[in-house]
Design a protein around this motif. Structure first.
Motif, PDB file in Angstrom:
ATOM      1  N   ARG A 101     -13.268  -3.712   2.142  1.00 28.23           N
ATOM      2  CA  ARG A 101     -12.528  -3.625   3.368  1.00 28.23           C
ATOM      3  C   ARG A 101     -11.350  -3.076   3.342  1.00 28.23           C
ATOM      4  O   ARG A 101     -10.351  -3.721   2.575  1.00 28.23           O
ATOM      5  CB  ARG A 101     -12.531  -4.914   4.141  1.00 28.23           C
ATOM      6  N   LEU A 102     -11.188  -1.862   3.817  1.00 32.09           N
ATOM      7  CA  LEU A 102      -9.822  -1.354   3.799  1.00 32.09           C
ATOM      8  C   LEU A 102      -9.179  -1.188   5.283  1.00 32.09           C
ATOM      9  O   LEU A 102      -9.744  -1.118   6.365  1.00 32.09           O
ATOM     10  CB  LEU A 102      -9.942   0.050   3.427  1.00 32.09           C
ATOM     11  N   THR A 103      -7.704  -1.849   5.408  1.00 26.93           N
ATOM     12  CA  THR A 103      -6.997  -1.782   6.616  1.00 26.93           C
ATOM     13  C   THR A 103      -5.850  -0.873   6.384  1.00 26.93           C
ATOM     14  O   THR A 103      -5.227  -1.345   5.602  1.00 26.93           O
ATOM     15  CB  THR A 103      -6.639  -3.399   6.805  1.00 26.93           C
ATOM     16  N   LEU A 104      -5.767   0.073   7.062  1.00 20.62           N
ATOM     17  CA  LEU A 104      -4.597   0.845   7.253  1.00 20.62           C
ATOM     18  C   LEU A 104      -3.590   0.967   8.433  1.00 20.62           C
ATOM     19  O   LEU A 104      -4.285   1.014   9.348  1.00 20.62           O
ATOM     20  CB  LEU A 104      -5.197   2.375   6.895  1.00 20.62           C
ATOM     21  N   ARG A 120       1.038   1.206   5.031  1.00 20.69           N
ATOM     22  CA  ARG A 120       0.569  -0.103   4.547  1.00 20.69           C
ATOM     23  C   ARG A 120      -0.821  -0.121   4.484  1.00 20.69           C
ATOM     24  O   ARG A 120      -1.764   0.305   5.583  1.00 20.69           O
ATOM     25  CB  ARG A 120       1.055  -1.296   5.192  1.00 20.69           C
ATOM     26  N   LEU A 121      -1.354  -0.539   3.467  1.00 22.53           N
ATOM     27  CA  LEU A 121      -2.816  -0.422   3.269  1.00 22.53           C
ATOM     28  C   LEU A 121      -3.161  -1.730   2.193  1.00 22.53           C
ATOM     29  O   LEU A 121      -2.668  -2.240   1.323  1.00 22.53           O
ATOM     30  CB  LEU A 121      -3.388   0.651   2.121  1.00 22.53           C
ATOM     31  N   ALA A 162      -2.179  -5.344  -1.326  1.00 25.88           N
ATOM     32  CA  ALA A 162      -1.339  -4.857  -0.485  1.00 25.88           C
ATOM     33  C   ALA A 162      -0.555  -3.967  -0.843  1.00 25.88           C
ATOM     34  O   ALA A 162       0.263  -4.280  -1.787  1.00 25.88           O
ATOM     35  CB  ALA A 162      -0.655  -5.785   0.562  1.00 25.88           C
ATOM     36  N   LEU A 163      -0.453  -2.672  -0.354  1.00 23.88           N
ATOM     37  CA  LEU A 163       0.169  -1.477  -0.932  1.00 23.88           C
ATOM     38  C   LEU A 163       1.104  -0.871   0.295  1.00 23.88           C
ATOM     39  O   LEU A 163       0.698  -0.624   1.136  1.00 23.88           O
ATOM     40  CB  LEU A 163      -0.784  -0.282  -1.402  1.00 23.88           C
ATOM     41  N   GLU A 164       2.340  -0.473  -0.011  1.00 22.22           N
ATOM     42  CA  GLU A 164       3.073   0.009   0.832  1.00 22.22           C
ATOM     43  C   GLU A 164       3.927   1.295   0.345  1.00 22.22           C
ATOM     44  O   GLU A 164       3.983   1.482  -0.855  1.00 22.22           O
ATOM     45  CB  GLU A 164       4.199  -1.212   1.407  1.00 22.22           C
ATOM     46  N   GLY A 165       4.600   2.154   1.253  1.00 22.41           N
ATOM     47  CA  GLY A 165       4.789   3.226   0.939  1.00 22.41           C
ATOM     48  C   GLY A 165       4.384   4.315   1.764  1.00 22.41           C
ATOM     49  O   GLY A 165       3.862   3.914   2.847  1.00 22.41           O
ATOM     50  N   THR A 166       4.618   5.581   1.423  1.00 24.80           N
ATOM     51  CA  THR A 166       3.955   6.674   2.419  1.00 24.80           C
ATOM     52  C   THR A 166       2.715   7.183   1.885  1.00 24.80           C
ATOM     53  O   THR A 166       2.605   7.619   0.679  1.00 24.80           O
ATOM     54  CB  THR A 166       5.078   7.769   2.472  1.00 24.80           C
TER      55      THR A 166
END
Length: 100
Positions: free
Chosen positions: A36-39, A44-45, A88-92
């Protein structure tokens, strides 16, 4: 030859699982072991139900999924949280690409 028949059997089993899941109106991500991907915007992903990290750079993160790999391209990518069941991944974030 064995490899091809095993692959065919796995494909048939997945099709059957999907058909039963749809017929019973069950949530596919839970029953079929899908990710499950939440963008949230492009900054943030959250990826739940992943199988690990294969590449980690500030411009590319590749994650193993049950259906292949997910390539996340962007700038300043940073893993903010890593758990056995979610990342959880952050950035552009510029793009998401599913790879087989």
């Amino acid at each position: 030859m064995k490899r091809r028949s095993r692959h065919s059997l796995v494909d048939r089993a997945r099709r059957l699982e999907r058909a039963v899941t749809e017929y019973l109106e069950l949530p596919a991500d839970a029953v079929l072991d899908l990710s499950r991907l939440t963008l949230l915007g492009n900054g943030r992903l959250i990826v739940e139900n992943h199988r690990g990290i294969s590449t980690y750079r500030d411009d590319l993160v590749r994650l193993h999924l049950t259906t292949g790999e997910l390539a996340i391209k962007g700038t300043g990518l940073l893993l903010k949280e890593i758990r056995p069941d979610a990342i959880a991944l952050e950035g552009t974030i510029h793009s998401l690409e599913f790879l087989k």
